[in-house]
Design a protein around this motif. Structure first.
Motif, PDB file in Angstrom:
ATOM      1  N   THR A   3       7.406   5.707  -2.268  1.00 24.71           N
ATOM      2  CA  THR A   3       7.853   4.305  -2.188  1.00 24.71           C
ATOM      3  C   THR A   3       7.797   3.798  -0.751  1.00 24.71           C
ATOM      4  OG1 THR A   3       9.338   4.648  -4.065  1.00 24.71           O
ATOM      5  CG2 THR A   3       9.754   2.734  -2.660  1.00 24.71           C
ATOM      6  N   CYS A   5       5.845   4.910   1.678  1.00 23.41           N
ATOM      7  CA  CYS A   5       4.437   4.731   2.044  1.00 23.41           C
ATOM      8  C   CYS A   5       3.875   3.437   1.473  1.00 23.41           C
ATOM      9  CB  CYS A   5       3.612   5.922   1.555  1.00 23.41           C
ATOM     10  SG  CYS A   5       3.909   7.458   2.471  1.00 23.41           S
ATOM     11  N   SER A   6       4.189   3.183   0.212  1.00 23.24           N
ATOM     12  CA  SER A   6       3.698   1.959  -0.425  1.00 23.24           C
ATOM     13  C   SER A   6       4.239   0.722   0.279  1.00 23.24           C
ATOM     14  CB  SER A   6       4.103   1.933  -1.905  1.00 23.24           C
ATOM     15  OG  SER A   6       3.528   3.016  -2.598  1.00 23.24           O
ATOM     16  N   LEU A   7       5.522   0.782   0.673  1.00 26.92           N
ATOM     17  CA  LEU A   7       6.134  -0.344   1.373  1.00 26.92           C
ATOM     18  C   LEU A   7       5.466  -0.552   2.730  1.00 26.92           C
ATOM     19  CD1 LEU A   7       8.335  -2.496   1.520  1.00 26.92           C
ATOM     20  CD2 LEU A   7       9.876  -0.755   2.470  1.00 26.92           C
ATOM     21  N   PHE A   9       2.375   0.231   3.704  1.00 21.63           N
ATOM     22  CA  PHE A   9       1.029  -0.339   3.576  1.00 21.63           C
ATOM     23  C   PHE A   9       1.074  -1.774   3.065  1.00 21.63           C
ATOM     24  CE2 PHE A   9      -0.089   4.263   3.343  1.00 21.63           C
ATOM     25  CZ  PHE A   9      -0.839   4.289   4.506  1.00 21.63           C
ATOM     26  N   ALA A  10       2.110  -2.113   2.307  1.00 21.03           N
ATOM     27  CA  ALA A  10       2.271  -3.507   1.866  1.00 21.03           C
ATOM     28  C   ALA A  10       2.581  -4.410   3.060  1.00 21.03           C
ATOM     29  CB  ALA A  10       3.379  -3.602   0.823  1.00 21.03           C
ATOM     30  N   VAL A  11       3.431  -3.920   3.966  1.00 22.99           N
ATOM     31  CA  VAL A  11       3.764  -4.696   5.172  1.00 22.99           C
ATOM     32  C   VAL A  11       2.521  -4.879   6.041  1.00 22.99           C
ATOM     33  CG1 VAL A  11       5.084  -4.668   7.321  1.00 22.99           C
ATOM     34  CG2 VAL A  11       6.190  -4.028   5.170  1.00 22.99           C
ATOM     35  N   LYS A  13      -0.532  -4.986   5.053  1.00 18.65           N
ATOM     36  CA  LYS A  13      -1.401  -5.969   4.388  1.00 18.65           C
ATOM     37  C   LYS A  13      -0.899  -7.391   4.607  1.00 18.65           C
ATOM     38  CE  LYS A  13      -3.064  -2.851   0.762  1.00 18.65           C
ATOM     39  NZ  LYS A  13      -3.039  -2.528  -0.690  1.00 18.65           N
ATOM     40  N   VAL A  14       0.422  -7.568   4.609  1.00 11.56           N
ATOM     41  CA  VAL A  14       0.986  -8.906   4.851  1.00 11.56           C
ATOM     42  C   VAL A  14       0.656  -9.368   6.264  1.00 11.56           C
ATOM     43  CG1 VAL A  14       3.136 -10.204   5.104  1.00 11.56           C
ATOM     44  CG2 VAL A  14       2.830  -8.692   3.132  1.00 11.56           C
ATOM     45  N   SER A  16      -1.823  -8.346   8.132  1.00 10.00           N
ATOM     46  CA  SER A  16      -3.267  -8.567   8.205  1.00 10.00           C
ATOM     47  C   SER A  16      -3.647  -9.899   7.578  1.00 10.00           C
ATOM     48  CB  SER A  16      -4.019  -7.421   7.515  1.00 10.00           C
ATOM     49  OG  SER A  16      -3.735  -6.182   8.129  1.00 10.00           O
ATOM     50  N   THR A 305       0.105   4.153  11.256  1.00  8.81           N
ATOM     51  CA  THR A 305      -0.833   4.232  10.141  1.00  8.81           C
ATOM     52  C   THR A 305      -1.340   5.657   9.890  1.00  8.81           C
ATOM     53  OG1 THR A 305      -1.536   1.938  10.481  1.00  8.81           O
ATOM     54  CG2 THR A 305      -3.014   3.361   9.219  1.00  8.81           C
ATOM     55  N   SER A 317       0.050  10.161  -3.456  1.00 10.83           N
ATOM     56  CA  SER A 317      -0.191   8.757  -3.771  1.00 10.83           C
ATOM     57  C   SER A 317      -1.558   8.289  -3.281  1.00 10.83           C
ATOM     58  CB  SER A 317       0.900   7.870  -3.149  1.00 10.83           C
ATOM     59  OG  SER A 317       0.958   8.044  -1.751  1.00 10.83           O
TER      60      SER A 317
END
Length: 400
Positions: A3, A5-7, A9-11, A13-14, A16, A305, A317
């Motif tokens: 969870t 890690c997913s959070l 990479f989501a941040v 992406k936001v 970026s 990263t 994941s």
């Protein structure tokens, strides 16, 4: 862990997506200010350490400005030199201000010189800052004078003086073109603050006095100055027609040394000023303030990263085939930023093919440098020798 890690990479992406969206605003059109402006008296400051090989090019370019020469004083600030930088500068027609032994950085040299000149009673209206290996476009001072009529600090467009000398030098050309186009020009079109990147900027006397001189606590005086403007709510203008040409490193080793200094300095500035930035933003919320803080936060996030990629692989994941499949897409994504930037900047050339091929890898090397900057602070300035290549000579050689 999955969870987290997913959070993460989501941040990423936001962030970026935000920077990509702002970058698209470079296509907007903003009517420039017109009309006559008063002529300013400029003090040009050039901090120099062992720059005898290249400083003549800068001085000659400043003496060929489309601007009244009696309104320009060129001050070379030799510090910790073991060559004849001072003598070469004097012979080329510059004034020389010797620095005390305790001055160990460019920022400290600039601050020392500004303090002396401000207290001397000399009637300077503005100060320009260059590196010794730069050359200035003939219209630089005239365009900066116009920009300072509507702003108290302005940043020039920066291009590589030697983009075809090596693939690494070509990477810098691409890097600066993307910064010119998608960072500074995009923000100028929106009325936001540009960013002081490297060299080739000008600041009005009254604002420099208000700041108490040039910030000089870290090895990246440009990032410090940007942070100081950010916390004060001062908009930095982007003067696209004022062009600074910068000599770039030729080898990967030299590039890593230079960019490690950049990343270490930016990390230091973030540590020293982020709390102040947050407080200033809380008192005076603005899009420029938010944008500036995000620019300081993003490198720190990017630094983690590689760690989160490793955790995602260990946690299952992310699979190794999936990671390997994403690498070509990341490579093409970097080229997808590089080619439009070069095209829009009018700098796309077949001679840049080596730089284009290396550019995605060049950008990837920022990640370990950012991580290293967080875990090991760099306090010693490492010299990078310049070849002294001249802009005109380089152009002539490629035209022959």
């Amino acid at each position: 862990m999955q969870t987290i890690c997913s959070l993460f990479f989501a941040v990423i992406k936001v962030f970026s997506a935000y920077f990509a969206l702002l970058g698209l605003c470079t296509l907007l059109r903003r009517r420039p200010a017109t009309g006559p402006v008063a002529l300013s008296r400029f003090a040009v400051l050039v901090a120099a350490r062992n720059e005898a090989s290249c400083i003549v090019g800068l001085i000659e370019s400043l003496k060929k400005q489309n601007y009244p020469p009696d309104l320009v004083d060129i001050w070379v600030l030799p510090n910790n030199c073991t060559d004849d930088t001072a003598g070469v500068a004097r012979q080329a027609g510059a004034r020389v201000m010797d620095m005390p032994a305790h001055v160990q950085s460019k920022g400290a040299a600039l601050n020392c010189a500004a303090d002396r000149l401000l207290r001397s009673g000399r009637a300077y209206d503005a100060f320009c800052v260059f590196d010794a290996d730069n050359e200035a476009d003939p219209s630089f001072l005239a365009e900066m004078n116009r920009a300072l009529a509507g702003a108290r600090i302005a940043k020039s467009r920066i291009l590589a003086k030697n983009p075809f000398q090596s693939g690494i030098a070509g990477c810098y050309e691409i890097y600066f073109c993307t910064a010119n186009r998608f960072l500074n020009r995009a923000r100028e079109q929106l009325g936001l603050s540009a960013r002081v990147i490297g060299t080739g900027f000008a600041i009005r006397r009254d604002y420099l006095q208000e700041l108490g001189g040039f910030p000089c606590r870290t090895m990246t005086e440009d990032a410090e100055l940007y942070a100081a403007c950010l916390t004060r709510g001062e908009r930095i203008a982007y003067c696209e027609k004022a062009i600074t040409y910068d000599e770039e490193p030729l080898t990967l080793k030299e590039s890593l040394i230079q960019r490690r200094r950049w990343m270490s300095g930016i990390a230091d500035v973030a540590r020293l000023t982020l709390t102040t930035q947050l407080s200033a933003f809380a008192c005076r919320p603005s899009l420029s303030g938010l944008d500036g803080m995000l620019q300081f936060i993003y490198p720190t996030l990017q630094a983690f990263t590689p760690i989160f990629l490793a955790l995602a692989l260990l946690g299952g994941s992310l699979t190794l085939p999936g990671l390997l499949l994403s690498l070509p897409l990341a490579y093409l994504g970097a080229l997808g930023m590089a080619l439009p930037a070069l095209l829009l900047e009018g700098r796309l050339s077949p001679r840049l093919w080596k730089g284009l091929l290396l550019y995605p890898l060049f950008m990837a090397t920022f990640l370990p440098l950012q991580l290293l900057a967080l875990v090991k602070k760099q306090t010693v300035w490492k010299e990078i020798r310049h070849t002294g290549v001249r802009l005109q000579a380089l152009n002539d050689s490629h035209s022959a």
